[in-house]
Design an enzyme around this catalytic site. Structure first.
Site, PDB file in Angstrom:
ATOM      1  CD  GLU A  49       1.771   0.418  52.349  1.00 14.28           C
ATOM      2  OE1 GLU A  49       1.996   0.612  51.130  1.00 14.28           O
ATOM      3  OE2 GLU A  49       1.125  -0.560  52.759  1.00 14.28           O
ATOM      4  CG  PHE A 111       2.811 -14.068  54.628  1.00 11.63           C
ATOM      5  CD1 PHE A 111       3.041 -14.038  53.253  1.00 11.63           C
ATOM      6  CD2 PHE A 111       1.759 -13.324  55.143  1.00 11.63           C
ATOM      7  CE1 PHE A 111       2.231 -13.286  52.415  1.00 11.63           C
ATOM      8  CE2 PHE A 111       0.943 -12.575  54.310  1.00 11.63           C
ATOM      9  CZ  PHE A 111       1.177 -12.555  52.939  1.00 11.63           C
ATOM     10  CD  GLN A 112       2.108  -9.273  54.148  1.00 12.33           C
ATOM     11  OE1 GLN A 112       1.571  -8.972  55.216  1.00 12.33           O
ATOM     12  NE2 GLN A 112       1.660  -8.859  52.978  1.00 12.33           N
ATOM     13  CE  LYS A 161      -1.849 -10.380  63.832  1.00 11.52           C
ATOM     14  NZ  LYS A 161      -2.376 -11.015  62.616  1.00 11.52           N
ATOM     15  CG  MET A 477      16.485  18.098  36.541  1.00 13.96           C
ATOM     16  SD  MET A 477      16.970  19.793  36.145  1.00 13.96           S
ATOM     17  CE  MET A 477      16.370  20.655  37.592  1.00 13.96           C
TER      18      MET A 477
HETATM   19  C1  LIG Z   1      12.039   8.735  42.602  1.00 16.18           C
HETATM   20  C2  LIG Z   1      12.923   9.414  41.621  1.00 16.18           C
HETATM   21  N1  LIG Z   1      13.247   8.820  40.461  1.00 16.18           N
HETATM   22  C3  LIG Z   1      14.043   9.441  39.570  1.00 16.18           C
HETATM   23  C4  LIG Z   1      14.548  10.683  39.827  1.00 16.18           C
HETATM   24  C5  LIG Z   1      15.450  11.384  38.816  1.00 16.18           C
HETATM   25  N2  LIG Z   1      14.783  12.583  38.324  1.00 16.18           N
HETATM   26  C6  LIG Z   1      15.041  13.817  38.819  1.00 16.18           C
HETATM   27  S1  LIG Z   1      14.088  15.001  38.147  1.00 16.18           S
HETATM   28  C7  LIG Z   1      13.322  13.879  37.141  1.00 16.18           C
HETATM   29  C8  LIG Z   1      12.263  14.321  36.185  1.00 16.18           C
HETATM   30  C9  LIG Z   1      11.044  14.801  36.875  1.00 16.18           C
HETATM   31  O1  LIG Z   1      10.037  14.896  35.916  1.00 16.18           O
HETATM   32  P1  LIG Z   1       8.759  15.787  36.168  1.00 16.18           P
HETATM   33  O2  LIG Z   1       8.107  15.395  37.426  1.00 16.18           O
HETATM   34  O3  LIG Z   1       7.914  15.779  34.952  1.00 16.18           O
HETATM   35  O4  LIG Z   1       9.398  17.220  36.407  1.00 16.18           O
HETATM   36  P2  LIG Z   1      10.074  18.237  35.351  1.00 16.18           P
HETATM   37  O5  LIG Z   1      11.546  18.096  35.526  1.00 16.18           O
HETATM   38  O6  LIG Z   1       9.618  17.864  33.991  1.00 16.18           O
HETATM   39  O7  LIG Z   1       9.589  19.562  35.811  1.00 16.18           O
HETATM   40  C10 LIG Z   1      13.821  12.611  37.349  1.00 16.18           C
HETATM   41  C11 LIG Z   1      13.400  11.403  36.608  1.00 16.18           C
HETATM   42  C12 LIG Z   1      14.204  11.266  41.070  1.00 16.18           C
HETATM   43  N3  LIG Z   1      14.672  12.451  41.445  1.00 16.18           N
HETATM   44  N4  LIG Z   1      13.389  10.630  41.932  1.00 16.18           N
END
Ligand SMILES: Cc1ncc(C[n+]2csc(CCOP(=O)(O)OP(=O)(O)O)c2C)c(N)n1
Ligand SMILES: [Mg+2]
Lengths: 584, 183
Positions: A49, A111-112, A161, A477
């Site tokens: 979803e 439920f749900q 529903k 990052m």
């Molecule tokens: C749903 C979610 N979980 C955690 C984060 C924290 N976060 C920000 S950037 C990142 C790393 C992203 O990794 P990747 O997709 O490999 O991108 P890269 O930075 O390596 O280009 C994380 C864990 C986030 N922004 N969103």
């Protein structure tokens, strides 16, 4: 004419012009999935979803019309909470329909059952829990109106529903009864005049263009206004392309990973002409150190944004197409009375910064491909003639920095919430909305692992999107922050380069897939991907895991403290804050 | 810090909020205050003369900028029709208080006398306690409370303030907001 609530819902969606629904059925929404079989509305079956929600967002970005998602109660609804929050943060028009347990059992932990209107109250522009099928047409008409007017946003309709099963007499409301909703669209003329006066007194103006320019479809107005005033324009992450990057007045992106000139222009400015931006912390850095000498003109459709973070000297509430054109007219008429200051010295300063501190990287190869190089080549091969979508992380920043955005409404990313996994489903939605455009997603390997399964949706529903994974084998990052601010103590950020096998995985999902390790293969592979238009394509670019996103302003620091890479400062031997950054 | 302490640090203001009388409106309003960190001193709500409308009287604490944000954020709620920032100078405020106070026969007469001075009513008499009902400004209720406390307050309940603008001329009100708000 008697209809079931479910039939009334579908008929109402047809009535407001819905052409596609992204969704996934389940018990509580089952009644609604039956009349879909007779409707001309296309339904795209997602695999999770969250995918339905982001696809609806991507569709909305690409078309400017509300995207629609439909899911079942409980887990179906909670799975779509993230995209709803994302759409709320980035003002994306979206209507979400959730099934709910029958009204007699609401409140009994049936439920749900989940209190979806309660859960989404803080992250929707408005939401409805319907209790009578008679309310359905009115709620749908209102939901689309609310989602797409004023400051756009997500609206959710929770449909029990028994309500979708019960019969009702069909009607279509000819007027909406929303006594508390009446967005101001025309800017106040006195404020517009006051703004024009400030503009014509300013020696160092900067037009600070935000996502509102894109959401308000005001790019043409922005461009004429900028050309009229001769003021430089910075385009935030949400506004990339609002004025072409190749336009001489465009300084590019400000903020945490903006370029030196855009950041410093705001810092030294005496007037920020703020259009549809909201002084987000990613743009301002430490607020009390932000643009200390600037007066603020702030125009936005949402009055609550004005003076929320930074006091506006001239607040203007209104639709940006109206406000910006009115500003242009006011500037023209003020100019007839009084000459405006020469912006020459300001531009000389800006050009000097641009020359001295351009965006740069050492490339094309390091310990793997340079990600910036890959982005540049993607732009080169496509000629920029594509809708670009991105995930969240380093790759998002490189996409924003190194793609040249020359047309508006062609950049789709998650700015406010920063939702990993956004790219693939959003790209699917964008491609459905504008099937004649090439849609490229630049994704991270971490992001890909969150929503990659939606490529099954893309293959089976014949939505040929193209995905470039900048595969650095890390949550890059986060790794960058650990390197810079946690003493290189890397904690839970390694993903692994070879597991999963992205090519094998993509192929198993019905995509064409390529892996690129060698610089010389970058362009030919992009060309191959460009040529495929009958199935999704995934390219696994093996990039240099050590690469950083620079420039960077550390969180909580002032925007005077821009860290540049050594590639970006000719005088430097290592990454550092340039001396000019401290002078004023 | 309790909301009361904050309330005393900042100016208190009275927002009179006309809303659609629909389910969950109270949750929308109180949720908004909670998640944006705004302080509510008291909130009273009931339908108006028009059964499709309710009136919320919200006593809030905050400086001008905070109250401006509160008003703007409230205006973004679709069910909020109109917000009036009531100026105490040109409005009338009332609150209802019920106090159950210890009152053995030796002090009963004194308490009844105090109530009389405040034009409060004794609405229940038990063997050991009395219940006093009083309507008035917050200051008056504080005054009565202070005098009753030495006798031993068993329980005290207040409704929170309701307020209404004096006179008929709208311009006397401060910052009348017809909801123009986008949102
Ligand atoms: C749903 C979610 N979980 C955690 C984060 C924290 N976060 C920000 S950037 C990142 C790393 C992203 O990794 P990747 O997709 O490999 O991108 P890269 O930075 O390596 O280009 C994380 C864990 C986030 N922004 N969103
Ligand atoms: Mg990565």
């Amino acid at each position: 004419m008697k209809l079931t609530g479910a039939q009334a819902l579908i008929k109402s969606l047809e009535e407001v012009g819905v052409e596609v629904i992204f969704g996934l059925p389940g018990g509580a929404i089952l009644p609604v999935y039956d009349p879909i079989l007779e409707s001309h509305i296309r339904h795209i079956l997602v695999r999770h979803e969250q995918g339905a929600g982001h696809a609806a967002e991507g569709y909305a970005y690409a078309t400017g019309r509300p995207g629609v998602a439909m899911v079942t109660s409980g887990p179906g609804a909670t799975n779509i909470v993230t995209p709803v929050a994302d759409a709320y943060m980035d003002s994306v028009p979206m209507v979400v329909i959730t099934g709910q347990v029958g009204t007699p059992v609401i409140g009994t932990d049936a439920f749900q059952e989940a209190d979806v209107t309660g859960i989404t109250m803080p992250i929707t522009k408005h939401n409805y829990l319907l209790t009578d099928p008679e309310e359905i047409p009115e709620a749908v008409a209102e939901a689309f109106h609310i989602a797409s007017t004023g400051r756009p946003g997500p609206v959710l309709i929770d449909l029990p529903k028994d309500v979708s099963q019960a019969e009702t007499k069909w009607y279509w409301p000819d007027a909406l009864d929303l006594p508390g909703y009446n967005p101001t669209t025309k800017g106040h003329s006195r404020q517009i005049k006051a703004a024009a006066k400030l503009i014509l007194e300013s020696k160092k103006p900067v037009i600070y263009a935000g996502g509102g320019v894109i959401k308000g479809r005001a790019a043409d107005e922005l461009r004429s206004f900028a050309e009229l005033t001769g003021a430089p324009v910075v385009t935030t992450l949400m506004a990339r392309g609002a004025i072409p990057d190749d336009h001489e007045l465009c300084l590019g992106m400000p903020g945490m990973h903006g370029n030196y000139t855009a950041i410093t222009a705001m810092q030294r400015s005496d007037l920020l002409i703020t259009l549809g931006a909201r002084f987000d912390d990613r743009v301002t850095g430490r607020v009390d150190g932000f643009a200390p000498e600037a007066k603020i003109i702030h125009a936005d459709i949402d009055p609550a944004e004005l003076s929320k973070i930074r006091r506006a000297d001239v607040p203007i509430v209104g639709d940006l197409t109206n406000v910006i054109s009115a500003l242009s007219r006011a500037v023209q008429s003020e100019r007839e009375k009084k000459p405006s200051p020469d912006l020459g010295p300001w531009w000389a300063q800006l050009r000097e910064w641009q020359k001295k501190y351009p965006l740069a990287y050492e490339g094309p190869n390091g310990d793997g491909l340079k990600p910036q190089f890959v982005v540049e080549k993607l732009h080169e091969v496509t000629g920029g003639d594509a809708i670009l979508v991105s995930g969240v992380g380093q790759h998002q920043m490189w996409a924003s920095q190194f793609w040249r955005f020359n047309s508006p409404y062609s950049w789709i990313n998650s700015g406010g919430l920063g939702t990993m996994g956004f790219a693939i489903p959003a790209a699917i939605g964008a491609k459905v909305g504008r099937p004649d455009e090439t849609v490229w997603a630049i994704d991270g390997d971490g992001c890909f692992q969150m929503t990659g399964q939606e490529l099954i949706t893309a293959s089976i529903s014949r939505i040929p999107v193209k995905i470039a994974i900048l595969n650095n084998a890390y949550l890059g990052m986060v790794r960058q922050w650990q390197e810079l601010f946690y003493d290189e103590r890397y904690s839970e950020v390694a993903l692994g380069k070879d597991i999963p096998d992205y090519v094998g995985w993509a192929e198993s999902m019905g995509c064409a897939a390529f892996r690129v390790d060698d610089v010389d293969d970058v362009i030919p592979t992009i060309e191959k991907a460009q040529a495929i238009d009958d199935q999704p394509v995934v390219v696994d670019f093996r990039t240099d895991w050590t690469e950083h996103v620079y420039p960077m302003i550390p969180a909580g620091a002032s925007n005077d403290e821009v860290i540049l890479s050594k590639a970006e400062d000719p005088d430097a031997t290592e990454d550092h804050v340039p001396a000019e950054g401290d002078t004023r | 810090m309790s909301s009361l302490e904050i309330a005393t640090q900042n100016e208190t203001r009275i927002l009179s909020v006309l809303v659609e009388n629909k389910p969950r409106v109270l949750a929308r309003v109180s949720g908004l205050f909670a998640r944006r960190g705004f302080n509510i001193h008291s909130l009273a709500v009931a339908p108006t003369d028009d059964p499709e409308r309710s009136r919320m009287t919200i006593v809030v604490a905050g400086d001008d900028a905070t109250v401006e944000q509160m008003t703007k954020q409230l205006n973004k709620l679709i069910n909020v029709i109109k917000i009036t920032d009531l100026d105490p100078e040109v409005s009338v405020q009332r609150e209802l208080m019920l106090v159950q106070v210890k009152a053995d026969p030796s002090v009963r007469a004194q308490i009844i006398e105090i109530a009389g001075v405040f034009r409060a009513q004794v609405i229940d008499v038990g063997t050991e306690t009395l219940i006093v009902e009083c309507t008035g400004t917050p200051e008056k209720l504080h005054g009565l409370e202070d005098l009753l406390r030495p006798y031993g307050v068993v329980e005290l309940v207040r409704t929170g303030r309701i307020a209404i603008a004096r006179g008929t001329k709208a311009p006397k009100l401060k910052a009348v907001k017809n909801k123009p708000a986008a949102g």
